[in-house]
Design an enzyme around this catalytic site. Structure first.
Site, PDB file in Angstrom:
ATOM      1  N   GLU A  22       0.780  -1.133  -0.080  1.00  0.00           N
ATOM      2  CA  GLU A  22       0.030  -0.044   0.110  1.00  0.00           C
ATOM      3  C   GLU A  22       1.038   1.429  -0.057  1.00  0.00           C
ATOM      4  O   GLU A  22       0.592   2.286   0.793  1.00  0.00           O
ATOM      5  CB  GLU A  22      -0.993  -0.091   1.102  1.00  0.00           C
ATOM      6  CG  GLU A  22      -1.519  -1.284   1.266  1.00  0.00           C
ATOM      7  CD  GLU A  22      -2.560  -1.345   2.453  1.00  0.00           C
ATOM      8  OE1 GLU A  22      -3.853  -1.673   2.526  1.00  0.00           O
ATOM      9  OE2 GLU A  22      -2.084  -1.124   3.720  1.00  0.00           O
ATOM     10  N   CYS A  73     -10.915   0.499   7.851  1.00  0.00           N
ATOM     11  CA  CYS A  73     -10.129   1.835   8.315  1.00  0.00           C
ATOM     12  C   CYS A  73     -11.073   2.898   7.647  1.00  0.00           C
ATOM     13  O   CYS A  73     -11.195   4.028   8.069  1.00  0.00           O
ATOM     14  CB  CYS A  73      -8.753   1.859   8.140  1.00  0.00           C
ATOM     15  SG  CYS A  73      -8.344   1.446   6.539  1.00  0.00           S
TER      16      CYS A  73
END
Lengths: 606, 606
Positions: free
Chosen positions: B273, B366
């Protein structure tokens, strides 16, 4: 190829053997044999590196039976494997010393059958070259255990990492023992039924999302997909399973029509080491795992055997020269795991998975011994024979021997291929009193060629990718195939967005690249533009003596400005004309760590 | 923005609350409080989703103090947190019920301080809106424990996931308690000293490879990097640490000069990521995590406060409209985790990380509550005030209130922005008997604009990105800022190889995209080519009533052929002219799952 093979024998294979000792792979097996107390070291599938190196050594013994150092490694290792093998035939050091209770408990991630497959392939190599029947017994004892456990009426399971399928088919070929083939087929039939569960990455990752005969696209982890396809092709061939073969060729169309790099590399994504969407082929983030290239070579060989179609031999050539070869350094002792087609200025290359330079070994060291075994076995892939005669697929100095109408025929090949397109063959051997056909592959990239027999030009034209010369061959007859090798500017399908406006330079089977090392000081590689209309030179160069054919191109150096995004017409400014050099991609990174790119932007029109 | 805020209040926030219950986050805390016996469920940092949702609810209570449902959620949850808090102040359900022995044992991967940070931010939100002092006590008890354990003379550790730094700085701002700020600074000072070890991905992944003041480029996990930079900017501001602020601005230059998408999204790699190399900005594999966009907004806000530079406000606008907004569906209850700029024909989008459509929730959830808290707090980001007057940074219908020379001033803003560039402001409030300055941001994308006061054109010209009107303001004065909004063809820096030969269409702050849904049947999105010389229309369209401004472009449909690679000149064939539609990128995927692209190839010259 000959020089590479020698380097493989003299450098790569001994380097692999050394690392098996220094990295603990041998120690794991010793511990499994009850000798020494090394805790398990390395990846849980570390045994497979031993098996692959053993396979390489056995292929080498086939051509150099007198190599005592190799023979000692083989004998020592086979004896160790025998001692590490459990009474029931099971052989896997991780699940013997580290997690004995987990044996056969995690089929989707354990690699137990994968390791078994590589053991079997080593034993098959031994069988083929007539070396070490003891190893074959070890492998068969394990294979018999597999048949007992997983065969008809047994446990319904498959392995998360395909490999066992092709290995069992090969073991069947060597031994004629049908249960091995049946088990290979059973593993294939059981795939796509959800037996592996979701795992970490979902069933597509290990090709368990659809029955193999129904698959329509390559998916997931590229090495797994390609090993599976090799096994499918083996089983289809041996059982006459047309639906299975059709599926394999359909997936070939998908893989090679939409998801293969111009180098023959597979795997567009670092994440999950996986195939991407159709036409998703980023050069900088190409994963192009070395093992995937080797797997592609193996799979294409099997399709060639199954169908005789030249496209599969073309692909073997491309992937060997441009996706396997770049993975090995000029010294034979450093390797790439992933093979990107571009390394940028400012690339952060400290990690193993996107290294700026070839590394001596890897924490997951699947690739180096895989190269060793492929190159050691290379002579077996140059040509095939059938009742019509001999078919030559890959060109390099070689002496090919086969039997035609009961007589031994030898064809000697001499060539400076892939640097030059001239291939000289001479037919020797017993006087065969009947016509037979010498078939010579004309690569798909070749648009013009000539063939002569004993100096006389033949009007031969290739059909289905082969020039076929049928005659009664007098011993000593000389054939010359001369393939035209102009420099080609290769463009990708317009849906390959990542290389829009770029060309890749190629000559013969070799893809070329531009390296920062060859640019004038101050020039940034990303700013190089190729003028597609300017002539491109090809030839030797005094300052690059190790490269027989260097390319010279003309173009511009762009002046890109600073802003990341600008509005407006945006005609690119240039800071002046430029002549620049391209070298074979497989040699990149042997001089420095600098940036490199295969795909070069062309000067914008006007 | 107003409509989006309402949707956030009415749909997104309740949806988050529901999921906290149904996905087990609340159950985890109940188990930690000794109530119920739910085994720990979800990610080990699942508490942070509770804290973020709580923060969102508290910001909402600031504007709607009478919302009883919200108040009940806040009261219930705060009470639960109080019961789940350990006697020493520690509060983390995972390390209370699942692995109590591992508390504080895995700083590089535990997210304990990350979760603590989100708890503190929720409490700070409560403090700012004057709600729930009980929650503040909970957070302070935990923060006091952190000061005791990690403060001067304490354990030298940092968290693998930055977040605590900015949270502690904010808690200091709210409470004036200096040890919180000192601890934030200590965590920053300790970074880059190898305290986190190698971890799974090496120290660059969590920005522990170099001391923060010495960093020269953004690296690793984008959200971690951006949260860290927010904390650095906070601490630099509060302590006057020039070297720290310089480092933050230097990293801004790097991130926004070489590694930011045209949408404002960050993160070029799915693997880890992470940020990629400079100019590595693939549209199809853009990670562009929603949380990274939110983190960028937060960081730019802090830089704006620290420096007053308009570029930071420009970036807040870009990222909000084009990298946060696309993550939420039109119904407010579906979300993207990653935000690619291209989704191909044939995209395999079944996985969460590259989903073809917005999903109702994520296993790592998240992003949705992060959106909820950002949008709930949005009113606080529209403008700033200082001794000179009021600065308006983001445009939307709003009523801005501040104090000038001891008097209350209210500025009402009315606009159809971002669809139209006309912004009407009226100044109200007490009669201030002194001149003060109303500063209005002129976005970087805007090349022409007018300003009038009470109908009279002003000769005002923007300086440093703001038009500044200084005068004694009579209540009722009307200001009109009219920003020209032509359609722009945006081009990327030529080193952004992935979008060579393409333009992105933009109008005002909005980036547009082309969707398969708007193409004629049979046309493949990848074959669309834009004629950059043809005029582009912009306006409403009867068949797309939910989109105030739709773009209409002209170009061609290419006929790409089949071969993946071809040699030769390769002028692209076309199958005919085409007119096509572009819609705002943030609205993509609301009608169908089809392919989409922001960057559109232009017709090749000639």
């Amino acid at each position: 190829l000959g020089r590479w093979r020698r380097r493989n024998t003299e450098e790569t294979l001994p380097h692999c053997v050394d690392n098996l000792y220094s990295k603990g792979n041998i120690g794991n097996l010793q511990a499994a044999a009850g000798e020494g107390d090394q805790p398990f070291t390395g990846m849980w599938f570390a045994d497979s590196d031993v098996h692959k190196t053993l396979e390489a050594a056995l292929w080498e013994l086939g051509t150099s039976p007198g190599d005592t150092r190799l023979k000692e490694f083989v004998d020592t290792t086979a004896a160790l494997l025998a001692r590490a093998q459990q009474p029931d035939g099971y052989l896997n050091s991780y699940f013997t010393i580290a997690e004995p209770d987990a044996r056969w408990r995690r089929p989707n991630w354990s690699h137990e059958l994968y390791c078994a497959g590589h053991l079997i392939q080593a034993a098959v190599a031994g069988g083929r070259v007539g070396a070490h029947p003891g190893l074959l017994s070890i492998a068969r004892r394990f294979a018999d255990l597999l048949v007992e456990r997983f065969g008809p009426g047994g446990v319904e399971e498959v392995c998360g990492h395909p490999e066992i399928e092709t290995a069992l088919a090969e073991l069947y070929r060597l031994t004629g023992h049908r249960p091995y083939l049946d088990l290979a087929r059973r593993f294939l039939d059981l795939r796509g039924r959800g037996l592996l569960g979701e795992g970490r990455f979902g069933p597509r990752y290990y090709q368990d999302h659809v029955p193999v005969r129904e698959a329509r696209e390559v998916t997931g982890h590229a090495v797994r997909q390609l090993y599976l396809l090799a096994g499918m092709t083996d089983v289809a061939m041996e059982t006459g399973d047309r639906a299975m073969l059709d599926a394999a060729e359909r997936l070939w169309d998908d893989a090679f029509g939409t998801r293969t790099y111009v180098t023959g590399a597979h795997g567009s994504r670092h994440r999950e080491e996986a195939y991407g969407d159709p036409y998703e082929l980023p050069p900088d983030r190409a994963y192009g795992e070395t093992c995937a290239a080797i797997a592609s070579f193996h799979w294409n060989w099997r399709l060639l055997l199954a169908t005789g179609r030249a496209r599969y031999a073309d692909e073997m050539e491309r992937v060997l020269h441009n996706a396997v070869a770049p993975a090995v350094s000029a010294d034979g002792r450093h390797f790439f795991y992933s093979n990107p087609l571009q390394s940028r200025t400012g690339h952060e290359g400290s990690g193993e998975e996107a290294a700026s330079r070839r590394l001596p070994w890897y924490s997951c060291a699947c690739c180096p011994p895989n190269i060793a075994r492929l190159m050691a076995s290379l002579p077996g892939y140059l040509a095939t024979a059938d009742h019509t005669g001999l078919q030559v697929h890959l060109y390099g100095d070689a002496s090919l021997t086969t039997t035609v109408a009961g007589r031994t025929v030898r064809v000697a090949v001499r060539t400076a291929y892939p640097w030059q397109g001239r291939i000289e063959l001479s037919v020797h051997g017993d006087d065969v009193q009947a016509p037979w056909t010498l078939a010579l592959r004309v690569p798909g990239w070749c648009e013009a060629y000539t063939v002569s027999v004993d100096g006389e030009q033949m009007p031969a034209s290739a059909r289905d990718g082969y020039v076929r010369l049928t005659r009664e061959w007098t011993p000593g007859t000389r054939v010359v195939l001369d393939l035209d090798m102009p420099v080609r500017q290769v463009r990708a399908h317009p849906r390959v967005d990542a290389v829009r406006g770029c060309v890749a330079l190629a000559r013969g089977p070799l893809v070329y690249c531009v390296e920062q090392a060859d640019l004038p000081s101050g020039a940034v590689l990303e700013d190089v533009r190729l003028d597609p209309a300017a002539p491109i030179t090809a030839g030797p160069r005094a300052d690059l003596p190790h490269i027989p054919v260097v390319l010279g191109a003309r173009g511009l150096l762009a002046d890109p400005g600073d802003a990341l995004y600008t509005a407006g017409a945006g005609r690119e400014r240039t800071s002046g004309p430029l002549t620049f050099t391209a070298v074979p991609y497989f040699l990149w990174g042997n001089r420095s760590e600098g940036p490199m790119r295969v795909w070069v932007p062309v000067t914008t029109a006007g």
